[in-house]
Scaffold this motif. Structure first.
Motif, PDB file in Angstrom:
ATOM      1  N   PRO A   1       0.809  -1.218   0.000  1.00  0.00           N
ATOM      2  CA  PRO A   1       0.000   0.000   0.000  1.00  0.00           C
ATOM      3  C   PRO A   1       0.844   1.270   0.000  1.00  0.00           C
ATOM      4  N   GLN A   2       1.995   1.245   0.666  1.00  0.00           N
ATOM      5  CA  GLN A   2       2.870   2.418   0.675  1.00  0.00           C
ATOM      6  C   GLN A   2       3.399   2.710  -0.721  1.00  0.00           C
TER       7      GLN A   2
ATOM      8  N   VAL B   1      -2.330   5.917   0.571  1.00  0.00           N
ATOM      9  CA  VAL B   1      -1.879   4.705   1.261  1.00  0.00           C
ATOM     10  C   VAL B   1      -3.040   4.058   2.019  1.00  0.00           C
ATOM     11  N   ALA B   2      -3.801   4.880   2.733  1.00  0.00           N
ATOM     12  CA  ALA B   2      -4.900   4.358   3.552  1.00  0.00           C
ATOM     13  C   ALA B   2      -5.958   3.667   2.710  1.00  0.00           C
ATOM     14  N   ILE B   3      -6.292   4.242   1.568  1.00  0.00           N
ATOM     15  CA  ILE B   3      -7.357   3.632   0.764  1.00  0.00           C
ATOM     16  C   ILE B   3      -6.841   2.385   0.043  1.00  0.00           C
ATOM     17  N   ALA B   4      -5.528   2.345  -0.241  1.00  0.00           N
ATOM     18  CA  ALA B   4      -4.947   1.110  -0.775  1.00  0.00           C
ATOM     19  C   ALA B   4      -5.019   0.000   0.282  1.00  0.00           C
ATOM     20  N   GLU B   5      -4.777   0.364   1.548  1.00  0.00           N
ATOM     21  CA  GLU B   5      -4.900  -0.613   2.632  1.00  0.00           C
ATOM     22  C   GLU B   5      -6.335  -1.123   2.755  1.00  0.00           C
ATOM     23  N   LEU B   6      -7.310  -0.222   2.585  1.00  0.00           N
ATOM     24  CA  LEU B   6      -8.707  -0.657   2.634  1.00  0.00           C
ATOM     25  C   LEU B   6      -9.004  -1.646   1.514  1.00  0.00           C
ATOM     26  N   GLY B   7      -8.487  -1.366   0.316  1.00  0.00           N
ATOM     27  CA  GLY B   7      -8.681  -2.306  -0.778  1.00  0.00           C
ATOM     28  C   GLY B   7      -8.059  -3.658  -0.482  1.00  0.00           C
ATOM     29  N   GLN B   8      -6.878  -3.639   0.124  1.00  0.00           N
ATOM     30  CA  GLN B   8      -6.202  -4.881   0.473  1.00  0.00           C
ATOM     31  C   GLN B   8      -7.001  -5.675   1.513  1.00  0.00           C
TER      32      GLN B   8
ATOM     33  N   SER C   1      -7.398   1.700  -4.307  1.00  0.00           N
ATOM     34  CA  SER C   1      -8.081   0.617  -3.593  1.00  0.00           C
ATOM     35  C   SER C   1      -8.091  -0.654  -4.444  1.00  0.00           C
ATOM     36  N   ALA C   2      -8.280  -0.502  -5.753  1.00  0.00           N
ATOM     37  CA  ALA C   2      -8.233  -1.669  -6.630  1.00  0.00           C
ATOM     38  C   ALA C   2      -6.841  -2.288  -6.632  1.00  0.00           C
ATOM     39  N   ALA C   3      -5.805  -1.438  -6.644  1.00  0.00           N
ATOM     40  CA  ALA C   3      -4.441  -1.953  -6.602  1.00  0.00           C
ATOM     41  C   ALA C   3      -4.173  -2.673  -5.289  1.00  0.00           C
TER      42      ALA C   3
END
Length: 289
Positions: A18-19, A70-77, A118-120
């Motif tokens: 995510p980072q 970063v936070a929204i990538a973590e949510l997607g994960q 988030s998709a990533a």
């Protein structure tokens, strides 16, 4: 050797964190800001058609949004539902407005790049390396129904109201279709330009104009009505027909278009967001070795 490396970027060996996803988003927004000439849009040296913002405003916004991507990538994960993504985006918009004194610099990017991050994150959580097809399919599979429902809401923001008034495809509808202009026009144009040896500036500029030529850019419709949108689209098509950024006088023609857009108060903000998203996709899916 450098040209060859640019033509054959190396894929990720594994799934990005995510980072990494978030840093790529911030970097892509900076690349969009730094691109010049860019008709009607803010650059590092020019305010375009805007009187209420400049490059410093954009930089303050970028710093405020770094943690959001970063936070929204973590949510997607974490396989979060759309409501959680939406809450994260609303908080990010509040941070942006606080940093800019109430000026909307990146609302469109918060929505578009946020969804893509988030998709990533979701793709990364599956252990797969990102690709344009995986990103788009993930958007459809994870949040497609929620995005389709969101697109049916009555618009409240100026761009959405302009799209409704003129019968255009809104940003919400573009998202519900998993961003066809991004994945079918902008990303392929940027990849092809870099592959044939264009500089990053040339490839990004041509990508911007290819996007402007086809996107129902609600920011243009809001500022200039349907006539302003069609004028910008025709100008972009004319620029590309004349050879684009690599043609003799291509940069001068882009500068001249910027003067015309300022007179008409036109700013293709939706196209700029799509360009930034394309830069992000190319970075994430084909990072330089």
């Amino acid at each position: 050797m450098m040209a060859a490396a640019r033509q054959k970027p190396q894929p990720w060996c594994g799934a990005p964190s995510p980072q990494t996803i978030g840093r790529a988003a911030t970097r892509a927004l900076y690349h969009e800001l730094a691109l010049c000439p860019k008709p009607g849009l803010v650059t590092l040296t020019d305010n375009g058609s805007h009187r209420d913002m400049d490059a410093q405003t954009f930089m303050r916004s970028l710093f405020a949004l770094r943690g959001y991507f970063v936070a929204i990538a973590e949510l997607g994960q974490q396989n979060a539902d759309f409501a959680a993504l939406e809450r994260c985006g609303i908080q990010a918009e509040a941070h942006m407005l606080a940093a800019t004194g109430g000026i909307n610099t990146h609302r469109g990017a918060i929505f578009m790049l946020g969804l893509l991050c988030s998709a990533a994150g979701a793709v990364s959580g599956s252990g797969a390396p990102p690709s344009p097809a995986r990103l788009r399919n993930t958007l459809r599979q994870r949040w497609g129904d929620a995005l389709a429902a969101r697109a049916l809401r009555a618009p409240s923001l100026p761009g959405g109201l302009a799209a409704q008034r003129h019968g255009l495809r809104s940003a919400s509808q573009e998202a519900a279709l998993a961003f066809p202009v991004l994945f079918e026009t902008a990303v392929p144009t940027l990849v092809a330009g870099l592959a044939r040896g264009l500089s990053p500036v040339q490839a990004r500029l041509d990508t911007l104009f290819h996007t402007m030529a086809v996107l129902d850019d609600s920011n243009l419709a809001h500022r200039g009505g349907l006539e302003g949108l069609r004028h910008a689209q025709q100008s972009a098509r004319g620029y590309l027909a004349a050879g684009g950024a690599t043609s003799p006088g291509g940069m001068d023609a882009a500068h001249a278009m910027g003067c015309d857009f300022q007179v008409r108060n036109l700013s293709p903000g939706g196209s700029a967001d799509t360009l930034a998203a394309a830069c992000w996709v190319v970075q994430l899916c084909s990072p330089a070795p």
